[in-house]
Design an enzyme around this catalytic site. Structure first.
Site, PDB file in Angstrom:
ATOM      1  N   HIS A  67       7.402  34.511 -26.499  1.00 31.57           N
ATOM      2  CA  HIS A  67       6.250  35.190 -27.119  1.00 31.57           C
ATOM      3  C   HIS A  67       5.081  35.273 -26.146  1.00 31.57           C
ATOM      4  O   HIS A  67       4.469  34.261 -25.811  1.00 31.57           O
ATOM      5  CB  HIS A  67       5.830  34.464 -28.391  1.00 31.57           C
ATOM      6  CG  HIS A  67       4.689  35.121 -29.106  1.00 31.57           C
ATOM      7  ND1 HIS A  67       4.820  36.329 -29.769  1.00 31.57           N
ATOM      8  CD2 HIS A  67       3.392  34.769 -29.252  1.00 31.57           C
ATOM      9  CE1 HIS A  67       3.652  36.669 -30.292  1.00 31.57           C
ATOM     10  NE2 HIS A  67       2.771  35.737 -29.992  1.00 31.57           N
ATOM     11  N   HIS A  69       1.645  38.010 -24.740  1.00 35.48           N
ATOM     12  CA  HIS A  69       0.829  39.226 -24.878  1.00 35.48           C
ATOM     13  C   HIS A  69       0.369  39.520 -23.445  1.00 35.48           C
ATOM     14  O   HIS A  69      -0.737  39.130 -23.055  1.00 35.48           O
ATOM     15  CB  HIS A  69      -0.397  38.982 -25.758  1.00 35.48           C
ATOM     16  CG  HIS A  69      -0.113  38.611 -27.183  1.00 35.48           C
ATOM     17  ND1 HIS A  69      -0.225  39.509 -28.218  1.00 35.48           N
ATOM     18  CD2 HIS A  69       0.252  37.443 -27.746  1.00 35.48           C
ATOM     19  CE1 HIS A  69       0.052  38.886 -29.370  1.00 35.48           C
ATOM     20  NE2 HIS A  69       0.344  37.636 -29.107  1.00 35.48           N
ATOM     21  N   GLU A 143       3.326  46.483 -31.621  1.00 32.51           N
ATOM     22  CA  GLU A 143       2.493  45.812 -32.621  1.00 32.51           C
ATOM     23  C   GLU A 143       1.774  46.818 -33.519  1.00 32.51           C
ATOM     24  O   GLU A 143       1.189  47.785 -33.037  1.00 32.51           O
ATOM     25  CB  GLU A 143       1.456  44.922 -31.944  1.00 32.51           C
ATOM     26  CG  GLU A 143       0.672  44.097 -32.950  1.00 32.51           C
ATOM     27  CD  GLU A 143      -0.135  42.985 -32.299  1.00 32.51           C
ATOM     28  OE1 GLU A 143       0.068  41.820 -32.667  1.00 32.51           O
ATOM     29  OE2 GLU A 143      -0.981  43.277 -31.426  1.00 32.51           O
ATOM     30  N   HIS A 180       1.603  42.763 -37.202  1.00 33.11           N
ATOM     31  CA  HIS A 180       0.854  41.661 -36.596  1.00 33.11           C
ATOM     32  C   HIS A 180       0.933  40.349 -37.381  1.00 33.11           C
ATOM     33  O   HIS A 180       1.324  39.320 -36.858  1.00 33.11           O
ATOM     34  CB  HIS A 180      -0.611  42.087 -36.386  1.00 33.11           C
ATOM     35  CG  HIS A 180      -1.496  40.962 -35.981  1.00 33.11           C
ATOM     36  ND1 HIS A 180      -2.372  40.350 -36.861  1.00 33.11           N
ATOM     37  CD2 HIS A 180      -1.633  40.292 -34.821  1.00 33.11           C
ATOM     38  CE1 HIS A 180      -3.011  39.375 -36.238  1.00 33.11           C
ATOM     39  NE2 HIS A 180      -2.588  39.324 -35.005  1.00 33.11           N
ATOM     40  N   HIS A 207       3.392  37.167 -36.518  1.00 34.22           N
ATOM     41  CA  HIS A 207       2.610  35.919 -36.475  1.00 34.22           C
ATOM     42  C   HIS A 207       2.438  35.432 -37.918  1.00 34.22           C
ATOM     43  O   HIS A 207       1.901  36.164 -38.741  1.00 34.22           O
ATOM     44  CB  HIS A 207       1.209  36.166 -35.911  1.00 34.22           C
ATOM     45  CG  HIS A 207       1.170  36.694 -34.510  1.00 34.22           C
ATOM     46  ND1 HIS A 207       1.245  38.035 -34.211  1.00 34.22           N
ATOM     47  CD2 HIS A 207       1.041  36.052 -33.327  1.00 34.22           C
ATOM     48  CE1 HIS A 207       1.162  38.189 -32.899  1.00 34.22           C
ATOM     49  NE2 HIS A 207       1.035  37.010 -32.336  1.00 34.22           N
ATOM     50  N   GLU A 210      -0.383  30.645 -38.912  1.00 27.17           N
ATOM     51  CA  GLU A 210      -0.875  30.132 -37.629  1.00 27.17           C
ATOM     52  C   GLU A 210      -1.949  29.051 -37.847  1.00 27.17           C
ATOM     53  O   GLU A 210      -1.791  27.931 -37.423  1.00 27.17           O
ATOM     54  CB  GLU A 210      -1.407  31.309 -36.807  1.00 27.17           C
ATOM     55  CG  GLU A 210      -1.843  30.928 -35.399  1.00 27.17           C
ATOM     56  CD  GLU A 210      -2.051  32.131 -34.490  1.00 27.17           C
ATOM     57  OE1 GLU A 210      -1.742  33.265 -34.911  1.00 27.17           O
ATOM     58  OE2 GLU A 210      -2.527  31.941 -33.358  1.00 27.17           O
ATOM     59  N   ASP A 320       2.354  32.463 -25.784  1.00 30.52           N
ATOM     60  CA  ASP A 320       1.303  33.305 -26.339  1.00 30.52           C
ATOM     61  C   ASP A 320       0.571  33.958 -25.152  1.00 30.52           C
ATOM     62  O   ASP A 320       1.103  33.984 -24.052  1.00 30.52           O
ATOM     63  CB  ASP A 320       0.354  32.476 -27.227  1.00 30.52           C
ATOM     64  CG  ASP A 320      -0.040  33.243 -28.499  1.00 30.52           C
ATOM     65  OD1 ASP A 320       0.212  34.458 -28.559  1.00 30.52           O
ATOM     66  OD2 ASP A 320      -0.585  32.626 -29.421  1.00 30.52           O
TER      67      ASP A 320
HETATM   68 ZN   LIG Z   1       0.722  35.976 -30.391  1.00 27.73          ZN
END
Ligand SMILES: [Zn+2]
Length: 380
Positions: A67, A69, A143, A180, A207, A210, A320
């Site tokens: 995972h 970004h 996304e 998302h 996600h 979280e 992340d």
């Molecule tokens: Zn993320």
């Protein structure tokens, strides 16, 4: 390459099957070919004439960063509670997000020695770049973030068109889909996106659960995340979700209720969950990706990994973005897991290899006798 046979030893040795072995070794021939894997003591008894050389903490197949970004790689790292991190850090640094960051991030990933990765992609130019330029195999998840139910049909039409166009470019990188989060996409759109993913066989990441305030939001409609999304102009929850918050509701139950889990999405974070949530996702066969550094830095808490182990849910490891996880290096993420989660290295190694491939829906490599030793890497 050694002129003689040698046993390379480490605290943990993994060939990609089952659980990694502790206090183990790999017997390698003079031509660098793997002859045997095993517990170190057993190898030393079987091959008493062969010298042992300790290489480090772990010997493993190339791991997975499940995972990322990449497009946030130019946004500086900042630790802030999650409900503040998106509006105060990501939205205010929007100009730094995009293609240049993705280029930097992809190069960092390539140099870090991973086998494959899963990236969340937020712009068309980044999607085209990753699809056409990545030498690494992986999944690029498109996304989608839109809480307005009256816009769901238009967004869905646009998403289908985009994905159909990109599928012709699939090569090393497979296309995936990422609504998302349960609270940032309307229930109408979530249903349509997951239905489309299921029909087209697209891998999904979402996600979920979280920060503690996400659970609070679904239960009560109040809390710091509720305030943050209201400030961002989100519609009332009943409007966006098609139902009211409820003391028995959780983000996972909400996704189950909508039928989203039928598409078997990989769930990211999953820190603030109930035991019932874990049972539900185990029944659906969903994988979970944990990002321990990001969770620590955004004050989300630690993943209850023993609960997932109890129900046989496969866990993977992801960094992340570097804006919340500090770096895109999966070895450093593994070290953070050891630091924050009170867990053995053998479990973390399995997350980083087998769990990672499973989370992305990519076949995991199994390293066998006869393979070159260079198909394994060493964590010193
Ligand atoms: Zn993320």
């Amino acid at each position: 390459m050694s002129a003689e046979r040698v046993i390379y030893a480490a605290d943990v040795v993994y060939n990609g099957v089952g659980l990694p072995l502790e206090n183990a070794g790999v017997l390698v021939s003079s031509t660098n070919t793997i002859v045997a894997f095993g517990k170190l003591a057993a190898l030393q008894i079987q091959f008493p004439e062969v010298k042992t050389q300790r290489l480090g903490q772990a010997i493993l197949p190339r791991p997975v960063n499940a995972h990322t970004h990449l497009d946030l790689s130019q946004v500086p790292f900042k630790a802030l509670p999650y409900p503040r991190w998106i509006p105060e850090h990501i939205i205010s640094n929007q100009a730094l997000r995009g293609l240049e960051g993705a280029k930097i991030g992809l190069e960092v990933l390539r140099q870090s020695g991973i086998g494959t990765f899963g990236d969340i992609v937020y712009s068309e130019e980044v999607m085209k770049f990753v699809l056409s330029e990545s030498e690494l195999a992986g999944v690029a998840y498109w996304e989608v973030l839109n809480p307005m139910p009256d816009q769901a049909t238009d967004i869905m039409t646009q998403t289908i068109e985009r994905i159909k166009g990109w599928r012709k470019l699939e090569n090393n990188i497979k296309i995936g889909l990422s609504p998302h989060a349960p609270f940032t996409v309307s229930s109408l759109l979530l249903k349509q996106l997951s239905g489309f993913a299921k029909l087209e066989g697209l891998p999904m990441q979402i996600h979920v659960a979280e920060h503690p305030s996400e659970l609070e939001l679904f239960r009560t409609g109040t809390g710091t995340l509720a305030k943050s999304v209201q400030k961002s102009g989100f519609p009332a929850f009943e409007t966006s979700w098609g139902r009211k918050p409820d003391p028995d509701l959780t983000p996972v139950k909400y996704l189950a209720e909508l039928g989203v889990l039928e598409a078997k999405p990989t769930l990211i974070h999953m820190v603030n969950v109930t035991e019932e949530d874990v049972k539900i996702i185990a029944q659906y066969g969903c994988s979970v990706v944990s990002c321990p550094r990001s969770n620590f830095n955004l004050e989300c808490g630690n993943i209850p990994w023993k609960l997932y182990a109890k129900y046989g849910v496969e866990l993977a490891l992801g960094t992340d973005s570097s804006a919340s996880g500090e770096t895109l290096n999966i070895r450093e993420e593994a070290n953070a897991a050891l630091k924050y989660l009170e867990i053995d290295l053998k479990h973390v190694v399995r997350w980083a290899v087998k769990g990672g491939y499973r989370a992305l829906g990519i076949k995991a490599p199994i390293i066998q006798r006869g393979d070159d030793f260079s198909s394994l890497i060493v964590w010193e």
